[in-house]
Design a protein around this motif. Sequence first.
Motif, short mmCIF file in Angstrom:
data_model
loop_
_atom_site.label_atom_id
_atom_site.label_comp_id
_atom_site.label_asym_id
_atom_site.label_seq_id
_atom_site.Cartn_x
_atom_site.Cartn_y
_atom_site.Cartn_z
N TYR A 171 11.14 11.08 2.02
CA TYR A 171 10.28 9.98 2.49
C TYR A 171 11.02 8.65 2.43
N LEU A 172 11.70 8.40 1.32
CA LEU A 172 12.40 7.13 1.15
C LEU A 172 13.56 7.00 2.14
N LYS A 173 14.21 8.10 2.43
CA LYS A 173 15.30 8.08 3.41
C LYS A 173 14.77 7.75 4.80
N LYS A 174 13.59 8.27 5.11
CA LYS A 174 13.01 8.07 6.45
C LYS A 174 12.37 6.70 6.61
N TYR A 175 11.65 6.23 5.57
CA TYR A 175 10.86 5.00 5.71
C TYR A 175 11.38 3.83 4.89
N GLY A 176 12.38 4.08 4.05
CA GLY A 176 12.91 3.02 3.22
C GLY A 176 12.15 2.86 1.92
N GLU A 177 12.81 2.29 0.94
CA GLU A 177 12.20 2.09 -0.37
C GLU A 177 11.64 0.69 -0.49
N PRO A 178 10.35 0.53 -0.81
CA PRO A 178 9.80 -0.83 -0.98
C PRO A 178 10.45 -1.52 -2.17
N THR A 179 10.63 -2.82 -2.04
CA THR A 179 11.24 -3.59 -3.12
C THR A 179 10.21 -4.26 -4.02
N GLU A 183 4.87 -4.69 -0.59
CA GLU A 183 5.25 -3.95 0.61
C GLU A 183 4.52 -2.62 0.73
N HIS A 187 3.33 1.15 3.84
CA HIS A 187 3.69 2.55 3.65
C HIS A 187 2.45 3.44 3.61
#
Length: 294
Positions: A171-179, A183, A187
């Motif tokens: 999931y993080l690879k596809k949508y990015g990790e919130p900082t 944010e 998601h």
Amino acid sequence: MDRIEAMRTLVSVVHEGSFTRAAERLAMSPQLVSKYVAQLEEHLGVRLLNRTTRRIHLTEAGERYVQQAQQILSDIDDMESQAGDLQAQARGLLRIAAPVSFASLHLAEPLVLFQRENPEVAIDLQLNDRKVDIIDEGFDVALRIGHLKDSSLVARKLTEIRLAYCASPEYLKKYGEPTSVAELPQHCFLHYSYVEDEQLRQAGIQRGNQFSCNNGEVLNNAAIVGAGIVMQPTFISGAALADGRLVEILKQEAPEPIALYAVYAHRTLLSSKVRAFIDSLSDYFSGVPSWDKS
């Protein structure tokens, strides 16, 4: 009139819902049951029950009296139990209410260990994520997780429970990790149904038309297969975090920890079986919880 016997009779009538069933339970005649209740009402100078051909109803005075009578009778039973064995041996049926996921994942072993040490205690474990009414539903003790609100019950903290934001590597690879939690509305967030909206707002989360469930293990498994981000107690997510199926994110903004409590009715005298059980769980869960150990 034996007031203690009259109290027991009244409480039995209320629990059974009829004079006839109360008489069967108490092994006395319905006439004697009726006589005890009538004598108690005459002694108090107030009507406790309203009777119809089909049902009985407690009056307002009756509700207050029965609640206090149940407490007195429980204290008497506890006192007699402790006087009989000096609390040297816990015995009897122990009725326990516990949350579904926590019990299924972490309660079997401490229950087995407790029963090995207390072989004369029989266990009736009921799993439910709602907050049971311990007194009305006849439980000796309930395990609860969260921030407890003020009540007439007594609570003993057994262990701290850490909360963590988690997502799968995919999931993080596809949508990015919130900082930051700010944010999270961008998601897919997996909601635990029993969490109140105010708690979500405090965590910076908005309840949307996404994935909602009343079981944490289902949400955890959904997060593992990439459905979104979930806020989980680590007693559920710990195994997946340890083997890499989930990744903890937003550690710097992790929610405030909650706790596991043993909750029981306030009594001057606590039965030996309840005290032994709570002491056993406290020893078992002392220190760093097993699910947080790497």
